[in-house]
Design an enzyme around this catalytic site. Sequence first.
Site, PDB file in Angstrom:
ATOM      1  N   ARG A 196       0.836  -1.205   0.000  1.00 22.30           N
ATOM      2  CA  ARG A 196       0.000   0.000   0.000  1.00 22.30           C
ATOM      3  C   ARG A 196       0.870   1.254   0.000  1.00 22.30           C
ATOM      4  O   ARG A 196       0.562   2.245  -0.663  1.00 22.30           O
ATOM      5  CB  ARG A 196      -0.946  -0.010   1.205  1.00 22.30           C
ATOM      6  CG  ARG A 196      -1.980  -1.123   1.104  1.00 22.30           C
ATOM      7  CD  ARG A 196      -2.872  -1.170   2.337  1.00 22.30           C
ATOM      8  NE  ARG A 196      -3.649   0.055   2.484  1.00 22.30           N
ATOM      9  CZ  ARG A 196      -4.217   0.428   3.632  1.00 22.30           C
ATOM     10  NH1 ARG A 196      -4.061  -0.307   4.717  1.00 22.30           N
ATOM     11  NH2 ARG A 196      -4.915   1.530   3.697  1.00 22.30           N
ATOM     12  N   GLN A 245     -10.444   9.742   6.717  1.00 26.02           N
ATOM     13  CA  GLN A 245     -10.274   8.368   7.178  1.00 26.02           C
ATOM     14  C   GLN A 245      -9.105   7.716   6.437  1.00 26.02           C
ATOM     15  O   GLN A 245      -8.705   6.611   6.757  1.00 26.02           O
ATOM     16  CB  GLN A 245     -11.548   7.553   6.934  1.00 26.02           C
ATOM     17  CG  GLN A 245     -12.766   8.104   7.642  1.00 26.02           C
ATOM     18  CD  GLN A 245     -14.031   7.390   7.204  1.00 26.02           C
ATOM     19  OE1 GLN A 245     -14.424   6.369   7.778  1.00 26.02           O
ATOM     20  NE2 GLN A 245     -14.661   7.916   6.163  1.00 26.02           N
ATOM     21  N   HIS A 256      -7.628   7.987  11.026  1.00 31.19           N
ATOM     22  CA  HIS A 256      -7.142   6.604  11.133  1.00 31.19           C
ATOM     23  C   HIS A 256      -5.634   6.521  10.993  1.00 31.19           C
ATOM     24  O   HIS A 256      -5.096   5.465  10.667  1.00 31.19           O
ATOM     25  CB  HIS A 256      -7.830   5.720  10.068  1.00 31.19           C
ATOM     26  CG  HIS A 256      -9.290   5.534  10.327  1.00 31.19           C
ATOM     27  ND1 HIS A 256     -10.191   5.174   9.350  1.00 31.19           N
ATOM     28  CD2 HIS A 256     -10.014   5.690  11.457  1.00 31.19           C
ATOM     29  CE1 HIS A 256     -11.415   5.100   9.880  1.00 31.19           C
ATOM     30  NE2 HIS A 256     -11.333   5.422  11.148  1.00 31.19           N
ATOM     31  N   CYS A 308       7.108   1.687  17.126  1.00 27.83           N
ATOM     32  CA  CYS A 308       7.351   0.324  17.632  1.00 27.83           C
ATOM     33  C   CYS A 308       6.099  -0.181  18.339  1.00 27.83           C
ATOM     34  O   CYS A 308       5.341   0.589  18.925  1.00 27.83           O
ATOM     35  CB  CYS A 308       8.586   0.301  18.521  1.00 27.83           C
ATOM     36  SG  CYS A 308       8.325   0.649  20.238  1.00 27.83           S
ATOM     37  N   CYS A 352       7.328   4.233  20.255  1.00 28.75           N
ATOM     38  CA  CYS A 352       8.304   5.260  19.833  1.00 28.75           C
ATOM     39  C   CYS A 352       8.367   5.293  18.304  1.00 28.75           C
ATOM     40  O   CYS A 352       8.268   4.264  17.651  1.00 28.75           O
ATOM     41  CB  CYS A 352       9.686   5.004  20.420  1.00 28.75           C
ATOM     42  SG  CYS A 352      10.093   3.305  20.720  1.00 28.75           S
ATOM     43  N   CYS A 390      13.799  -0.763  21.780  1.00 27.23           N
ATOM     44  CA  CYS A 390      13.362  -1.900  22.610  1.00 27.23           C
ATOM     45  C   CYS A 390      13.355  -3.214  21.845  1.00 27.23           C
ATOM     46  O   CYS A 390      12.998  -4.259  22.386  1.00 27.23           O
ATOM     47  CB  CYS A 390      11.967  -1.609  23.174  1.00 27.23           C
ATOM     48  SG  CYS A 390      10.687  -1.538  21.901  1.00 27.23           S
ATOM     49  N   THR A 419     -17.052   8.222   1.155  1.00 30.19           N
ATOM     50  CA  THR A 419     -17.018   7.231   2.233  1.00 30.19           C
ATOM     51  C   THR A 419     -18.332   6.451   2.240  1.00 30.19           C
ATOM     52  O   THR A 419     -19.396   6.990   1.981  1.00 30.19           O
ATOM     53  CB  THR A 419     -16.782   7.874   3.613  1.00 30.19           C
ATOM     54  OG1 THR A 419     -16.797   6.845   4.617  1.00 30.19           O
ATOM     55  CG2 THR A 419     -17.835   8.920   3.948  1.00 30.19           C
ATOM     56  N   ALA A 479     -15.785  12.402  -6.637  1.00 32.87           N
ATOM     57  CA  ALA A 479     -15.171  13.512  -5.900  1.00 32.87           C
ATOM     58  C   ALA A 479     -14.328  14.386  -6.818  1.00 32.87           C
ATOM     59  O   ALA A 479     -14.367  15.622  -6.722  1.00 32.87           O
ATOM     60  CB  ALA A 479     -14.308  12.943  -4.771  1.00 32.87           C
TER      61      ALA A 479
HETATM   62  N1  APR Z   1     -15.621   9.653  -5.710  1.00 31.81           N
HETATM   63  C1  APR Z   1     -16.356   9.607  -4.561  1.00 31.81           C
HETATM   64  N2  APR Z   1     -16.673   8.443  -3.935  1.00 31.81           N
HETATM   65  C2  APR Z   1     -16.237   7.303  -4.502  1.00 31.81           C
HETATM   66  C3  APR Z   1     -15.481   7.266  -5.699  1.00 31.81           C
HETATM   67  C4  APR Z   1     -15.174   8.516  -6.304  1.00 31.81           C
HETATM   68  N3  APR Z   1     -14.461   8.576  -7.440  1.00 31.81           N
HETATM   69  N4  APR Z   1     -15.201   5.968  -5.997  1.00 31.81           N
HETATM   70  C5  APR Z   1     -15.761   5.218  -5.014  1.00 31.81           C
HETATM   71  N5  APR Z   1     -16.394   6.012  -4.141  1.00 31.81           N
HETATM   72  C6  APR Z   1     -17.123   5.635  -2.919  1.00 31.81           C
HETATM   73  C7  APR Z   1     -17.725   4.261  -2.913  1.00 31.81           C
HETATM   74  O1  APR Z   1     -19.031   4.290  -3.478  1.00 31.81           O
HETATM   75  C8  APR Z   1     -17.777   3.957  -1.415  1.00 31.81           C
HETATM   76  O2  APR Z   1     -19.018   4.381  -0.859  1.00 31.81           O
HETATM   77  O3  APR Z   1     -16.164   5.630  -1.890  1.00 31.81           O
HETATM   78  C9  APR Z   1     -16.649   4.805  -0.838  1.00 31.81           C
HETATM   79  C10 APR Z   1     -15.487   3.998  -0.311  1.00 31.81           C
HETATM   80  O4  APR Z   1     -15.964   3.246   0.768  1.00 31.81           O
HETATM   81  P1  APR Z   1     -14.969   2.289   1.570  1.00 31.81           P
HETATM   82  O5  APR Z   1     -14.188   1.463   0.627  1.00 31.81           O
HETATM   83  O6  APR Z   1     -15.806   1.640   2.634  1.00 31.81           O
HETATM   84  O7  APR Z   1     -13.928   3.270   2.249  1.00 31.81           O
HETATM   85  P2  APR Z   1     -14.156   4.165   3.526  1.00 31.81           P
HETATM   86  O8  APR Z   1     -15.561   4.646   3.629  1.00 31.81           O
HETATM   87  O9  APR Z   1     -13.081   5.181   3.550  1.00 31.81           O
HETATM   88  O10 APR Z   1     -13.886   3.127   4.711  1.00 31.81           O
HETATM   89  C11 APR Z   1     -13.895   3.655   6.017  1.00 31.81           C
HETATM   90  O11 APR Z   1     -13.187   1.547   6.863  1.00 31.81           O
HETATM   91  O12 APR Z   1     -11.902  -0.179   6.167  1.00 31.81           O
HETATM   92  C12 APR Z   1     -11.971   0.839   7.105  1.00 31.81           C
HETATM   93  O13 APR Z   1     -10.292   2.086   8.162  1.00 31.81           O
HETATM   94  C13 APR Z   1     -10.835   1.775   6.923  1.00 31.81           C
HETATM   95  O14 APR Z   1     -10.826   4.172   6.763  1.00 31.81           O
HETATM   96  C14 APR Z   1     -11.469   3.007   6.311  1.00 31.81           C
HETATM   97  C15 APR Z   1     -12.883   2.928   6.836  1.00 31.81           C
END
Ligand code: APR
Length: 242
Positions: free
Chosen positions: A69, A100, A118, A126, A131, A147, A185, A228
């Site tokens: 990643r 996030q 996050h 560590c 640290c 450590c 999200t 977005a």
């Molecule tokens: N523009 C906007 N939204 C988009 C796009 C785009 N180009 N492409 C995909 N998406 C949307 C998807 O429809 C989905 O609803 O982004 C969202 C991504 O959702 P997730 O994969 O669940 O990611 P996220 O919401 O950030 O997850 C939250 O869950 O897995 C944990 O810690 C991890 O921070 C993460 C948290």
Amino acid sequence: MLPESLIAALRGAQHVCVLTGAGVSAESGIPTFREAQTGLWENYDPMDLATPEAFLRDPELVWRWYRWRRDLVAEAEPNPGHHALAELEGLVPELTLVTQNVDGLHARAGSSDVIEFHGNLFATRCFVEGCIVEVADDDGVPTCPGCGSPVRPGVVWFGEAIPASALDQSFAAAKDCDLFLSVGTSSLVYPAAGLAELAKRHGAVVAEINPNPTGLAANFDHAIAGKAGEVLPDLVAGLGGD
Ligand code: APR
């Protein structure tokens, strides 16, 4: 075309709070969490890798996933969505950006004071004492020079607490803002997913930007079905930002 009422809410806002998720980085080529993992990692579920138990069980495997990643992010560039949020910062009286995402792309696009709910892929510490440890980009699980414990990625794993400062700042901003944008999200993971509802309860206009409306969209004032990287520049342009 964005609703005029949303543009008006942005123009009149004294404090805008934005929550971003993996969807904001999708157009930078970084797979979102709930899309199937790609390539080498397609047989792994992030929920089985992003936990302290997974790391203790197989630190080597977890580190390999995080290095994959980190490399993906290192090659990625901020997209127009990230840049629009960086530009928005200078166009409204107050902007709080909560992400996030752990990819650091908002900061690379020029956003300042990003609240990394996050954590961050590139902050390594560590496992035992926490640290900060700089790691070289070679293979194998790095160990702490102090450590000797294994070094872990500086991200919040499932089952771990959100950093208190991030939590406090984000909840305060959600309560105080006039406009809350939930961008990219799935609104599935709390407490981050609770911020939009908190803002709504405190009188903010709430808009979601996501090609796939989430389960919370019905409670919001606007659900903009779009990417977005396309909608955010339009929103800034509507403010007279361009
Ligand atoms: N523009 C906007 N939204 C988009 C796009 C785009 N180009 N492409 C995909 N998406 C949307 C998807 O429809 C989905 O609803 O982004 C969202 C991504 O959702 P997730 O994969 O669940 O990611 P996220 O919401 O950030 O997850 C939250 O869950 O897995 C944990 O810690 C991890 O921070 C993460 C948290």
